[in-house]
Design a protein around this motif. Structure first.
Motif, mmCIF file in Angstrom:
data_model
loop_
_atom_site.group_PDB
_atom_site.id
_atom_site.type_symbol
_atom_site.label_atom_id
_atom_site.label_comp_id
_atom_site.label_asym_id
_atom_site.label_seq_id
_atom_site.Cartn_x
_atom_site.Cartn_y
_atom_site.Cartn_z
ATOM 1 N N LYS A 276 -31.977 26.645 9.912
ATOM 2 C CA LYS A 276 -30.847 25.838 10.357
ATOM 3 C C LYS A 276 -29.750 25.770 9.302
ATOM 4 N N ASP B 237 -24.294 26.519 13.698
ATOM 5 C CA ASP B 237 -23.824 25.156 13.915
ATOM 6 C C ASP B 237 -24.989 24.292 14.397
ATOM 7 N N GLU B 238 -24.713 23.069 14.824
ATOM 8 C CA GLU B 238 -25.781 22.147 15.216
ATOM 9 C C GLU B 238 -26.518 22.606 16.467
ATOM 10 N N ASN B 239 -25.940 23.567 17.198
ATOM 11 C CA ASN B 239 -26.589 24.098 18.404
ATOM 12 C C ASN B 239 -27.304 25.420 18.163
#
Length: 829
Positions: free
Chosen positions: A415, A430-432
């Motif tokens: 991540k 990114d966060e996705n």
């Protein structure tokens, strides 16, 4: 091997393991299903691992290995392979991990979004990392549903925005949509539809490729494409979805359409064959950003059939590439042609150029290469964690070792991975779990040899500065038949300046009629929704595209009409003066004496002023002009008509005074005529003073009469006062006419009554005609009409009253003698 093959990478404590391949005996391992691009993917995986294992700075004393599965792009094989890798045995046992020895770090794949979504649902339960190199469906961006899924290609959310931006850039407002009926196609087309509508374009039709049908619903789809007025069709799917559609388009001879490709097939060699080159020439679309991998081409050319790693796949590749077959072993391609030469295994790959060793624009391969580097860098970060500085509870690092680690810990490092490739591109998620969205814009162009070339003509980079997100080199684009002009795809032609778009009832907003702007309004932009009213002092040009200053109109001395009237007025004013001089010269003659010499002189002077007062109506209206011109006209003409009235009355009084016992003799005195004139003038003067005191005339700019012009005119202040003034003149003239008409037959040598009758009749005729003429005329012509009436009525008096007398004085002097008068008087008796 298909692009959808899952690949397993795991660390091994210092021992380099050769790749174990399986299951080779899958139904798709045949020449008909073999794709050179996918074989290139497999070799790129090997190349990346060799690079990493040779680089002591990444994972020192640790060797990465892999297992590769050919899934035939089928969902059941994807799932079977993933479960088998999780189990760690040659068979899959759900919910069991029997793997011993080296740990399994992650799974790379699948390239098919629907398959990746299923795998991510299973792997997400165990928080097991999965990295896809080609699955772009927007649904996979849901990191709550798929917590361990990552990818090295952008989400279709950005692709949909890019395709909509492409449509807007080329001003295509009427497009068709065709999409596969699976999750990838439907979700993608829904996002695209939203973006297209948001951008102001419209969808002419939307059709689904029914993957459950043998013909994929191609006949119906192609019929819709052919009959639609939309020239641009966006096809959202994969190359396998598109093949039946292209076959049907060729069958129905569909031409004149531009296909817009999504990343799923925008650079596919499956549909770029010569068979479809005529249909696909000019195609434009978004493609995953291409990249280069230094040293890959040399690596690709080093493989040979003697290698143990992936031998079955290599043999199929070799037989297809060199059009030969291996005699010693099983013929992998199944060729029965005895004329085909035998493969020696020593053929030279460097002498060939095909989809396998073409590394000029690597897209899925580059995604695969990046995915391997992501995993290697995450493992490096995990391995380099220092005790007491870790990101986990109590600042701990890996609870075990790099040989036996928790996938949750590796998931954390994936991540947060961040590194740069050789090209300078930064890799992160990114966060996705999505990377930065960067696409190439590619154009399908026919080469001289008849092959299709994918030419990069622009880019769509969401990470770029705002002004550089969308870049395009329009001059390098070639549309169908090599044309450079952008084809039009609109429901209605663009409305040019001067028109506005009126929506058609019951049709999309892109279907409209171009309606000319109303009078006095303009539209200065193409495709304007409304028209703009011009300022009060401006008027649209003939095209109604801009406002121009209104012409200013008034009866000017410089224009022919004004010049003519001014010259006529000036010259005419001299005529009464000449007649006056004539009367002065012949004042002792009977004809002058008999017609009241003093009143005749006063009348001639007033007539000269009548002609001159018309000059006050010509020229630019000023405050002083407007204030006095109508009053001056009224007073001068009142004097003129009063003189005529006085002359008429005096004629009657003079005749009646000759009768015996008449008491009217005292009324024949000159003071009576002056009193009549004074009273008539006084009444007109009172009317004019009242008018000027209460509602005086003033200059104004009239834009109501003729909206295209600014008419400079005098506002009379009170129309009632003006018509009262004019009516009073008419009353005086009418009285004069009636009295003169009754006295026309009085016995007299030089009876003026009949001349006055004709002059007043002409005078009244002129002004009665003026009333409807002035009401029907506009602008300067209203003023010209009044000037003409002044001149005409003045000339009527001059001609009817003085020309006969001048004729006698000048050309019949015998009639202007005492003897003639006495003789005529005796005859009358």
């Amino acid at each position: 091997m298909e692009t959808g093959g899952e690949n397993e990478i795991w660390p091994d404590g210092g021992v380099m393991h050769g790749g174990t391949l399986g299951p080779i005996s899958s139904p798709c391992t045949s020449a008909t299903e073999f794709r050179f691009e996918n074989f290139q993917l497999f070799q790129a995986l090997r190349f990346a691992l060799e690079e990493i294992n040779k680089n002591a700075e990444i994972l020192p004393n640790i060797t990465l290995g892999f297992r590769a599965y050919d899934t035939c792009s089928l969902l059941q094989y994807d799932l079977e392979g993933a479960l088998q890798m999780l189990t760690g045995l040659d068979r899959h046992i759900p919910n069991y991990r029997c793997l011993t020895g080296v740990p399994l770090s992650s799974i790379i794949g699948s390239s098919i979004s629907a398959n990746s979504a299923l795998l991510a649902s299973v792997l997400g339960i165990y928080k097991f990392p999965q990295i896809s190199h080609f699955s772009a469906s927007a649904i996979l961006s849901d990191h709550i549903r798929f917590p361990s899924f990552f990818r090295t290609v952008p989400s279709d959310i950005f692709q949909s925005k890019g395709l909509a931006h492409l449509v807007v850039y080329f001003r295509w407002t009427w497009v068709g949509l065709v999409a596969a009926d699976n999750d990838y196609g439907q979700l993608g087309v829904q996002l695209l539809l939203q973006e297209i509508v948001k951008a102001g374009a419209c969808v002419a039709f939307s059709e689904n490729i029914l993957t459950s049908y043998p013909d994929r619903n191609a006949p119906h789809i192609v019929k819709t494409i052919k009959t639609s007025t939309a020239k641009v069709v966006i096809v959202y799917g994969t190359s396998l979805d598109l093949v039946p559609i292209l076959n049907e388009m060729a069958k129905q001879n569909v031409t004149g359409k531009v296909l817009v490709a999504n990343a799923g097939w925008s650079t596919s060699t499956v549909v770029s064959s010569e068979k479809f080159s005529a249909l696909l020439s000019g195609t434009i679309g978004l493609a995953i950003q291409s990249g280069t991998i230094p040293g890959l081409k040399q690596f690709l050319n080093t493989i040979n059939p003697s290698m143990s790693l992936g031998r079955a796949w290599t043999k199929i590749f070799w037989e297809l590439t060199f059009n030969c077959r291996f005699i010693s072993d099983k013929n992998e391609t199944g060729s029965l042609d005895t004329n085909v030469k035998e493969c020696s295994g020593s053929e030279n790959l460097e002498s060939l150029q095909n989809a396998y060793n073409d590394v000029s624009h690597l897209r899925p391969t580059y995604g695969m290469y990046t995915a391997v580097l992501v995993l290697a860098n995450a493992l490096r970060d995990l391995n380099n964690c220092k005790k007491g500085e870790g990101p986990f509870s109590k600042r701990l690092c890996n609870l075990l070792t790099i040989i036996f680690f928790s996938v949750l810990q590796l998931l954390y490092y994936i991540k947060n991975v961040r590194f740069r490739l050789n090209s300078g591109k930064e890799v992160y998620f990114d966060e996705n779990g999505d990377p930065p969205a960067v696409y190439d814009i590619v154009n399908w162009q026919l080469s001289p040899s008849g092959d299709i070339k994918f030419v990069k003509v622009g880019s769509y980079d969401m990470a770029a500065p705002p002004g550089n997100i969308f870049t395009m080199n329009t001059s390098s684009i070639r549309w169908s038949s090599g044309e450079t002009q952008v084809p039009m795809s609109v429901c209605s032609q663009r409305c040019q300046p001067g028109f506005w778009k009126a929506a058609r009832r019951g049709e999309p907003v892109c279907c409209y009629d171009c309606v000319p702007c109303p009078q006095g309004e303009i539209s200065n932009q193409t495709d304007s929704f409304t028209c703009i009213k011009c300022p009060w002092d401006m008027w649209p040009n003939p095209e109604k595209s801009s406002c121009l200053p209104k012409p200013i109109e008034y009866l000017s001395y410089e224009e022919p009409l004004g010049t003519t009237l001014a010259c006529t007025s000036t010259i005419s004013s001299l005529v009464p003066v000449i007649i006056l001089k004539l009367f002065v010269h012949f004042k002792v003659t009977p004809i002058v004496k008999a017609n009241n010499y003093s009143l005749s002189c006063l009348l001639l002077l007033s007539l000269s002023f009548c002609f001159l007062c018309s000059l006050m109506f010509i020229g630019s209206p000023k405050s002083e002009n407007c204030l006095v011109r109508q009053a001056a006209f009224g007073m001068v003409f009142s004097l003129c008509v009063s003189c005529i009235l006085a002359k008429t009355i005096m004629v009657v009084f003079a005749f009646m005074a000759t009768k015996p016992d008449s008491n009217l003799k005292k009324w024949t005195s000159p003071w009576v005529s002056y009193m009549i004139i004074s009273i008539c003038l006084l009444l007109q003067l009172i009317l004019c003073i009242t008018w000027l005191s209460l509602e005086a005339p003033f200059p104004e700019q009239n834009i109501e009469t003729q909206p295209r012009l600014i008419i400079l005119q005098c506002n009379e202040g009170s129309p009632t006062a003006f018509w009262c003034m004019l009516g009073y003149l008419g009353l005086l003239a009418t009285i004069s006419f009636v009295v003169a008409f009754l006295a026309r037959r009085l016995p007299d040598s030089f009876n003026e009554a009949k001349y006055i009758t004709f002059s007043m009749l002409a005078f009244l005729s002129v002004w009665v005609s003026y009333i409807p003429a002035s009401l029907s005329s506009q602008g300067k012509y209203t003023v010209a009409m009044e000037v003409f009436a002044i001149l005409a009525s003045s000339w009527a008096i001059v001609l009817c009253m003085f020309v006969p007398k001048c004729f006698i004085i000048l050309f019949r002097p015998s009639m202007n003698s005492r003897e003639y008068v006495m003789k005529k008087g005796q005859n009358m008796k």
